[in-house]
Design an enzyme around this catalytic site. Structure first.
Site, PDB file in Angstrom:
ATOM      1  N   GLY B 264       0.102  -1.046  -0.273  1.00 17.07           N
ATOM      2  CA  GLY B 264      -0.329  -0.394   0.335  1.00 17.07           C
ATOM      3  C   GLY B 264       0.875   1.520  -0.172  1.00 17.07           C
ATOM      4  O   GLY B 264       0.649   1.829  -0.646  1.00 17.07           O
ATOM      5  N   ARG B 265       1.833   0.967   0.840  1.00 13.51           N
ATOM      6  CA  ARG B 265       3.202   2.260   0.609  1.00 13.51           C
ATOM      7  C   ARG B 265       3.606   2.540  -0.662  1.00 13.51           C
ATOM      8  O   ARG B 265       3.428   3.774  -1.268  1.00 13.51           O
ATOM      9  CB  ARG B 265       4.183   2.346   1.563  1.00 13.51           C
ATOM     10  CG  ARG B 265       2.877   2.370   3.629  1.00 13.51           C
ATOM     11  CD  ARG B 265       4.478   1.692   4.984  1.00 13.51           C
ATOM     12  NE  ARG B 265       2.772   2.183   5.750  1.00 13.51           N
ATOM     13  CZ  ARG B 265       3.469   1.582   6.750  1.00 13.51           C
ATOM     14  NH1 ARG B 265       4.585   0.730   6.834  1.00 13.51           N
ATOM     15  NH2 ARG B 265       2.557   1.519   8.144  1.00 13.51           N
ATOM     16  N   PHE B 401      -2.414   8.513   6.234  1.00 12.24           N
ATOM     17  CA  PHE B 401      -2.878   7.434   6.096  1.00 12.24           C
ATOM     18  C   PHE B 401      -1.660   6.652   5.285  1.00 12.24           C
ATOM     19  O   PHE B 401      -0.489   6.822   5.384  1.00 12.24           O
ATOM     20  CB  PHE B 401      -4.251   6.868   5.739  1.00 12.24           C
ATOM     21  CG  PHE B 401      -4.440   8.138   4.067  1.00 12.24           C
ATOM     22  CD1 PHE B 401      -2.870   7.875   2.744  1.00 12.24           C
ATOM     23  CD2 PHE B 401      -5.768   8.229   3.284  1.00 12.24           C
ATOM     24  CE1 PHE B 401      -3.249   8.698   1.494  1.00 12.24           C
ATOM     25  CE2 PHE B 401      -6.026   7.862   2.177  1.00 12.24           C
ATOM     26  CZ  PHE B 401      -5.054   8.433   0.912  1.00 12.24           C
ATOM     27  N   GLU B 402      -1.987   5.210   5.714  1.00 15.20           N
ATOM     28  CA  GLU B 402      -0.597   4.154   5.448  1.00 15.20           C
ATOM     29  C   GLU B 402       0.016   4.337   5.944  1.00 15.20           C
ATOM     30  O   GLU B 402       1.381   4.273   5.443  1.00 15.20           O
ATOM     31  CB  GLU B 402      -0.756   4.805   3.902  1.00 15.20           C
ATOM     32  CG  GLU B 402      -1.746   4.282   2.991  1.00 15.20           C
ATOM     33  CD  GLU B 402      -1.766   2.990   2.422  1.00 15.20           C
ATOM     34  OE1 GLU B 402      -3.394   2.328   2.130  1.00 15.20           O
ATOM     35  OE2 GLU B 402      -1.730   1.638   2.935  1.00 15.20           O
ATOM     36  N   GLY B 403      -0.294   4.824   7.478  1.00 19.40           N
ATOM     37  CA  GLY B 403       1.257   4.732   8.581  1.00 19.40           C
ATOM     38  C   GLY B 403       1.400   6.140   8.046  1.00 19.40           C
ATOM     39  O   GLY B 403       1.721   6.269   7.311  1.00 19.40           O
TER      40      GLY B 403
END
Lengths: 257, 590
Positions: B264-265, B401-403
């Site tokens: 995702g990152r 988002f996504e960490g």
């Protein structure tokens, strides 16, 4: 139905054209399928889907044109043919291209041949009609609608803003105008399938064509870019003075009358 | 294949060099890659962009319609195996689709949320039955997916989730209770990958369908940007999930959650880079038209400087994105049909540090580009119809988002420290070697970007020296010194960006010659000029805050000596050349 589409590899419309040593620089430029040819491909696919048969896309030129053929295959064409003239011909003109394409097509028993109305680079709009003439088949240019019923064909063609309805019959060559359809773009599965579709490469020898017989008749004298657009001028003063000043400028400065 | 057989070990850019011919670059795209990119681009330009106003008004029906059209085009199935109705394409293609759709604002978020975190858990961790049941529908767009990890009290600390799962007495169903927050695509999702703790303890993933009894949605959030992606709470009240919908193993939910986030990152980095290119393009169009003081504002040095900075960052982002894509493909390409979940998990974790860099560098590039794009549009930039205002608002979420970027930053040095603790990386030796080399630098290479290549080595030495100094000061407690870790991360990110750009340029010059790749050289030179200064500042700040006084002077002097010997004059001239090339093309070019 046996359908052929004639396509051309052209500069991407977003590319800036640069000229050096009397030639258009192709280094690093992006190339696309001539946009009018995309309408032709789309129409061919639609006709095939409705009436059955097979769509073959044909182009002429160098090895690199294989990419545009692959794109056409990814859109849904069944087969592709590249007539590679890279080693045989230095210059191509409308005569050369039409002669070679007609020679290739003469024994193919094509029911329908589609091409773009014009190519966005050369812009002659001659290749399609010339091919039809050489094959001795009907030809309708700048079409915006196509209906086929058996061998009867009803066509609407664009008349520079107006339209004309024509009834004709197969075999037939048509050239596609904007508005004929909304060309699809290749789906990812289409792109993957295109890799496995047949792409035949021919040279002039394979068509028993002598280079001299198709030698370009057009001689390119000079290649140059259009002059930069100058800032406009607003004429002032009495109306009749303005008119005579304009007339004199057009005659003496612009030299157009 | 074990992880050890990979040519490039994850995170090794931090302590060792790579060769240009081992990295994947955009110049290596195949014809098929280009065609895939072209399709994604046309979909965005012909189908998505014209609907922007409808989308911004949160007509989620339109979003759903577009996602389904994307499904028809195969744009949802690139990362689903062929056996399950997808295309099983490589990670380069995944990156390209992400990049091309990146400027689609909220639509882009909805799209990649679906293809990445909502689908990949099943792709890589589902049983054969689960894959057969869900993947063909997720690939075609018949089903749209959501991913439920975040909770009101569990954001970055995802494992602190309070949602529970309990097996019913007959053993047929898990009963889920809890609330998930900020769930993208909630409005129209058919499947929700949901994390809950079995018996309040064992963190576990489930595939929940929208019609399972006990699932409901909270109200749509009123967000700052990405308005066309639906964001709602998802509420589980005695929600009955069939036992066979448990994903992976009980207590192994974190393996899925954290691994999938890596991809995702990576994808977020691609999307941000694509959006940055779009932003630069918008800006180039505007500055060439806008006239002030009798000239276009593109003529002004201040404008050109900003344009060049944008292009340099985008070049680095693009280089590191596709380099990482190449690594991910090597690690995961053969695993579409793999059964060994341990190996899959290991491979997905392998490039955690590189994926974190993609996320941080990409999102911060986009934020920088959006900010300057708005600035160069002046007052018009603040007005809705110019499109930059939306870009500015849409961009901001990417750092969260996504960490969050902070979580991602911490991960980078922490991974290295952990590998050192486990004895996988001989960190003390590497630090010592770096210090030795700093005392006796040797410039051996002769090449088109030899100074830049040497600068990459210098940055690496300074990074390693800084790790050494920090460890000397804090010992095993270094893991708790977040401010120090973040400085180390900044240097690490600069290192990966610089190295990726240099390797790409080296490779391109070797292939096409110096003359044709002049612009790449300029981009790389100017990028290095600036990174040398920013890394020096990071290192000195770290030293200032972490090192005791007696050592401060010598440590600072060592850093300055190492980096300043590589300084070069003429940055302004190089940047002007970069800007003129962008202006001439009217879009990002390299």
């Amino acid at each position: 139905m046996n359908i052929y589409v004639l396509i051309k590899r052209t500069f991407d419309t977003e590319e800036k054209i640069a000229v050096s040593n009397g030639k258009i620089q192709e280094d690093g430029a992006e190339f696309i399928i001539n946009p009018y040819d995309e309408y032709a491909i789309e129409e061919a696919i639609q006709v095939r889907d409705e009436h059955g048969g097979e769509v073959t896309v044909v182009t002429m030129g160098e090895e690199e044109a294989e990419k545009q053929l692959r794109t056409a295959l990814a859109m849904g064409a069944d087969k592709a043919v590249l007539i590679n003239t890279e080693d045989d011909l230095e210059e191509l003109d409308q005569f050369t291209v039409a002669s070679v394409l007609a020679e290739y097509l003469k024994d193919k028993e094509a029911d329908l041949i589609l091409a773009g109305n014009v190519a966005i680079d050369g812009g002659s709009g001659q290749v399609g009609p010339r091919v039809a003439e050489r094959l001795g088949i009907n030809c309708v240019t700048t079409i915006t609608d196509l209906k086929i019923d058996g061998s009867d064909v009803t066509i609407v063609r664009d008349m520079e803003g107006d339209s004309e309805t024509i009834k004709t019959s197969l075999p037939l060559l048509v050239t596609a105008q904007q508005g004929l359809n909304e060309p699809r773009y290749p789906s990812l599965p289409g792109i993957m399938k295109a890799k496995k579709k047949p792409l035949e490469e021919l040279e002039l020898d394979d068509l028993d064509i002598e280079e001299d017989d198709v030698e370009a008749k057009v001689e390119t004298v000079e290649v140059y870019l259009p002059p930069k657009k100058e800032a406009g001028r607003i004429l002032e003063g009495d109306l009749s003075d303005q008119v005579s000043e304009l007339a004199s400028l057009l005659r003496n400065e612009a030299k157009v009358i | 294949m074990e992880a050890d057989t990979l040519l490039y070990r994850g995170g090794s850019f931090l302590y060792g060099p790579a060769e240009a011919d081992t990295v994947f670059t955009p110049e290596d795209f195949t014809e098929e890659h280009r065609m895939i990119a072209q399709t994604a681009k046309r979909f965005l330009e012909q189908d998505v962009r014209p609907q922007n106003e409808v989308l911004e008004n949160q007509d989620f029906g339109k979003v759903k319609e577009l996602l389904q059209k994307a499904g028809d085009l195969g744009l949802l199935g690139h990362s689903v195996p062929e056996a399950y109705g997808g295309l099983g394409l490589d990670k380069i293609s995944k990156g390209l689709v992400g990049e091309m759709l990146g400027s689609g604002g909220g639509y882009s978020v909805a799209h990649s949320n679906h293809t990445c975190i909502a689908t990949l858990p099943i792709t890589y961790f589902g049983t054969e039955e689960q894959k057969g049941k869900y993947l063909p529908k997720l690939a075609s767009g018949e089903f749209l997916g959501a991913y439920c990890l975040t909770e009101p009290n569990a954001g970055s600390d995802a494992l602190a989730a309070q949602t529970t799962a309990r097996l019913n007495e007959t053993g047929t169903h898990y009963i889920l209770n809890g609330t998930k927050m900020f769930i993208t695509n909630a409005e129209f999702a058919d499947t929700f990958i949901t994390y809950a703790k079995v018996d309040g303890k064992a963190f576990t993933a489930f595939i929940v369908e929208k019609d399972f009894p006990g699932l409901s949605l909270g109200p749509e959030e009123q967000k700052m940007g990405i308005k066309s992606s639906s964001t709602r709470p998802v509420i589980f009240e005695d929600c009955e999930v069939p036992a066979e919908n448990l994903l992976g193993e009980v207590g192994k939910g974190h393996v899925i959650a954290l691994n999938v986030l890596n991809l995702g990152r990576f994808n977020l980095g691609s999307a941000c880079m694509g959006a940055s290119k779009y932003g630069l393009g918008l800006t180039l169009g505007y500055v060439k038209e806008r006239r002030q003081f009798g000239r276009t504002i593109a003529d002004f040095g201040a404008t050109q400087e900003k344009i060049a900075s944008m292009a340099m960052r985008i070049y680095a982002a693009e280089s590191l994105q596709y380099r990482t894509a190449g690594y991910l493909e090597e690690a995961l390409g053969g695993l579409y049909d793999a059964e060994d979940q341990g190996l899959i998990a290991k491979r997905m974790m392998e490039y955690a540090a590189e994926c974190a860099v993609c996320k941080v560098y990409g999102s911060e590039t986009l934020d920088a580009v959006a900010d300057e794009a708005l600035q160069l549009h002046g007052g018009y930039g603040y007005i809705k119809e110019y499109g930059v205002e939306q870009m500015y608002r849409d961009s901001r979420i990417n750092r969260i988002f996504e960490g969050t970027n902070e979580i991602n930053r911490l991960l980078i040095p922490m991974n290295l420290l952990k590998a050192a603790m486990k004895g996988q990386v001989p960190l003390p030796d590497l630090v010592e070697q770096a210090a030795t080399e700093m005392n006796a630098p040797q410039v051996e290479e002769i090449g088109p970007v030899s100074r830049e290549a040497e600068a990459v080595k210098a940055v690496r030495r300074v990074f390693l020296m800084s790790v050494g100094l920090a460890y000397e000061t804090y010992g095993d407690k270094l893991g708790e010194e977040q401010a120090v870790l973040i400085k180390l991360a900044d240097m690490a990110i600069a290192l990966y960006a610089a190295e990726s750009a240099v390797l790409r340029t080296e490779k391109a010059v070797a292939e096409n010659g110096e003359e044709r790749e002049k612009l790449k050289r300029h981009l790389t030179q100017a990028l290095i000029d600036e990174l040398l200064l920013s890394v020096e500042m990071d290192a000195r700040q770290l030293i200032q805050s972490a090192v005791d006084n007696p050592q401060l002077g010598s440590a600072t002097a060592a850093v300055t000596a190492e980096l300043s010997r590589l300084q070069r004059g003429g940055t302004a001239d190089t940047k002007r050349k970069i800007a003129l090339a962008q202006l001439e093309a009217g879009r990002y070019v390299s």
